[in-house]
Design an enzyme around this catalytic site. Structure first.
Site, PDB file in Angstrom:
ATOM      1  N   ALA A  18       0.810  -1.211   0.000  1.00 41.65           N
ATOM      2  CA  ALA A  18       0.000   0.000   0.000  1.00 41.65           C
ATOM      3  C   ALA A  18       0.844   1.262   0.000  1.00 41.65           C
ATOM      4  O   ALA A  18       0.360   2.339  -0.362  1.00 41.65           O
ATOM      5  CB  ALA A  18      -0.935  -0.011   1.205  1.00 41.65           C
ATOM      6  N   SER A  20       4.482   1.079  -1.082  1.00 36.90           N
ATOM      7  CA  SER A  20       5.555   0.987  -2.071  1.00 36.90           C
ATOM      8  C   SER A  20       5.392  -0.277  -2.901  1.00 36.90           C
ATOM      9  O   SER A  20       4.706  -1.223  -2.501  1.00 36.90           O
ATOM     10  CB  SER A  20       6.935   0.985  -1.395  1.00 36.90           C
ATOM     11  OG  SER A  20       7.118  -0.198  -0.641  1.00 36.90           O
ATOM     12  N   ASP A 250      -0.619 -10.707  -0.302  1.00 37.85           N
ATOM     13  CA  ASP A 250       0.726 -10.639   0.273  1.00 37.85           C
ATOM     14  C   ASP A 250       0.822 -11.355   1.614  1.00 37.85           C
ATOM     15  O   ASP A 250       1.878 -11.911   1.952  1.00 37.85           O
ATOM     16  CB  ASP A 250       1.218  -9.193   0.377  1.00 37.85           C
ATOM     17  CG  ASP A 250       0.244  -8.248   1.064  1.00 37.85           C
ATOM     18  OD1 ASP A 250      -0.744  -8.706   1.672  1.00 37.85           O
ATOM     19  OD2 ASP A 250       0.466  -7.021   0.979  1.00 37.85           O
TER      20      ASP A 250
END
Length: 514
Positions: A18, A20, A250
């Site tokens: 969110a 990078s 992720d």
């Protein structure tokens, strides 16, 4: 686990966060993982048509730049995998072009959308079918909000497909459409038991089922990179490089990289969010789990990620931004490590907040909201960056305690250790306080857990390694630097902190807490 493909493989893990986006080259060899970050770019939302949106085309360009950098290193490129945050999606036409930039989960368009959805599908039924905790920005509520808006409904009517963020990137890299299972399980549209789209539920919510792409499992091949992508990144035109569907949420990739020796562990994946929970074989769909807002997300190898979302280091990131802008944070303290060290020197006993309060979700003046929450709960207002930082970290440790003790009570599991992976593993104060608060040892690391898990699923899919999750995790444990934190003191202090927030301490029947 064995390594069998040419003695190893070199893969590119695309890890979109969110804050990078990165491309990491990972070399997997017998007994070792070697990583090199080859590209990083800030992921900065933009405001368009009154909504906060992700600039996915710019991120895609950055991904291509990163893959080109990996190719230039000359170590080869055996496969690519993409993971990202959950719930957000793009609507595309038949050519794969976006109809508009994807709206971020922090946008306020979903305010009240959950109530509209529950008029059609009650909250308890939604939980039983999908296994998900209630979060107001889940994909299902984003879609209900869009359909309630004339412009949003018109866009949905024109759309060919709904693609979650990593699947959208995959569409642009390969031309293939699909939805990877671990991320699809976060949408509120997937049946938690069958691992298929809950089409009857989707229809009752008024969402067109034609938008939902075919499902794919982690470890499957999405397709080869297109000729145009190969040209752009400098690959030999005749070389086919596959895009592998990894644990594209992720957190799913990060949990693969938990360096656990067996299944008697809990985990906290830390970063912008903290995802705190247990890895299970079956979902927990009890009324108690729903009441305590736990979720059952699909993991790699059909595991269940039974967890609760905790508003993580986002609070510190936003606070630092405010302090830097107003000039109160400068010099050495402008570095997060120095700020956390100064906060550690303050000692315990300061104010705490409920980090999961809705007031902390949106961007803005986070320190002002924190001070207001402290005053509202009858506590002193933290003054200055160091005191605010200490308040945040104490409060995160308390939230970790609440989440993991609740998970243990709901499942009857007895973990022996808590693995903290992700960016928060660097934060020694947070790791130590988490161990103190929960009363279990914390093993911190690896920091790059999502990229490592992404890479390991790729390596297994292309035949470079074999084995189950235990074998993959042994490779992580043997190749990464880990730090162990033993719990200090008793639980009375943490019970008292919970009481400040009007909470009762969590206990588990038969569990002998230190």
């Amino acid at each position: 686990m064995t390594v069998s493909r040419h003695g190893g493989a070199t893969v590119a893990a695309v890890d979109l966060g969110a804050s990078s986006a990165r491309v990491v080259q990972v070399r997997v060899e017998p007994g070792s993982l070697r990583m090199q970050e080859v590209h990083r770019a800030a992921n900065v939302p933009v405001t368009e048509d009154g909504s906060l949106r992700w600039n996915l085309p710019a991120l895609h360009d950055g991904i291509l730049d990163g893959l080109a950098a990996a190719v230039r290193l000359g170590a080869g490129l055996d496969s690519v995998g993409v993971d990202s945050w959950a719930v957000d999606y793009g609507l595309v036409d038949r050519d794969g072009s976006l109809l508009s930039l994807p709206v971020t989960y922090r946008d306020d368009r979903t305010d009240g959308a959950d109530r509209l959805a529950h008029q059609r599908v009650p909250a308890d039924e939604l939980f039983t079918r999908t296994g998900l905790q209630h979060l107001p920005f889940t994909t299902v509520f984003q879609l209900v909000a869009a359909l309630a808006d004339d412009r949003g409904a018109a866009e949905i009517d024109r759309a060919h497909r709904l693609l979650l963020v990593p699947d959208l990137i995959g569409r642009w890299l390969t031309g293939a459409e699909g939805a990877e299972l671990t991320n699809a399980s976060t949408t509120g549209l997937l049946d938690v038991s069958s691992h298929e789209w809950a089409l009857d539920l989707v229809e009752r919510l008024g969402i067109p089922t034609r938008l939902l792409p075919p499902l794919r499992r982690p470890g499957s091949t999405v397709g080869p990179l297109t000729a145009e992508v190969r040209r752009r990144i400098g690959l030999d035109p005749g070389l086919e490089v596959p895009l592998v569907a990894v644990g594209s949420h992720d957190t799913a990739s990060a949990v693969v990289a938990v360096p656990a020796a067996d299944d008697s562990f809990a985990y906290i994946c830390t970063g912008t969010w903290s995802l705190a929970g247990l890895e299970l074989e079956h979902p927990v769909l009890t009324d108690a789990a729903r009441a305590q807002n736990f979720t059952n997300e699909t993991g790699v190898d059909d595991r269940v990620r039974f967890l609760r979302n905790v508003m993580g280091l986002w609070l510190l990131q936003e606070s630092m931004g405010t302090f830097i802008r107003d000039g109160s944070l400068k010099g050495p303290l402008a570095e997060v490590g120095a700020l956390v060290a100064a906060a550690a020197a303050l000692g315990s006993g300061g104010p705490v907040i409920d980090v999961d309060a809705a007031a902390f979700l949106a961007p803005g003046d986070m320190p002002a909201r924190i001070r207001s929450a402290c005053v509202d709960s009858g506590q002193p207002s933290p003054s200055g960056p160091v005191a605010v930082t200490r308040c945040i970290i104490d409060s995160l440790a308390l939230a970790h305690r609440r989440a993991l003790r609740s998970a243990i009570a709901l499942t009857g599991r007895s973990p022996k250790v808590v693995h903290v992976v992700g960016g928060g593993a660097r934060n020694a104060l947070l790791c130590q306080l988490t161990a103190d608060a929960i009363g279990l040892p914390v093993v911190a690391g690896p920091v790059e857990s999502a990229a490592i898990g992404n890479a390991l699923v790729q390596a297994r899919a292309i035949g470079a390694v074999s084995g189950d999750l235990t074998g993959l995790r042994a490779l992580v444990a043997g190749s990464q630097r880990l730090q162990r934190y033993e719990p200090r003191g008793g639980e009375g202090e943490w019970d008292a902190l919970q009481a400040r927030l009007g909470e009762q301490p969590v206990t588990a029947s038969g569990r002998d807490w230190p």
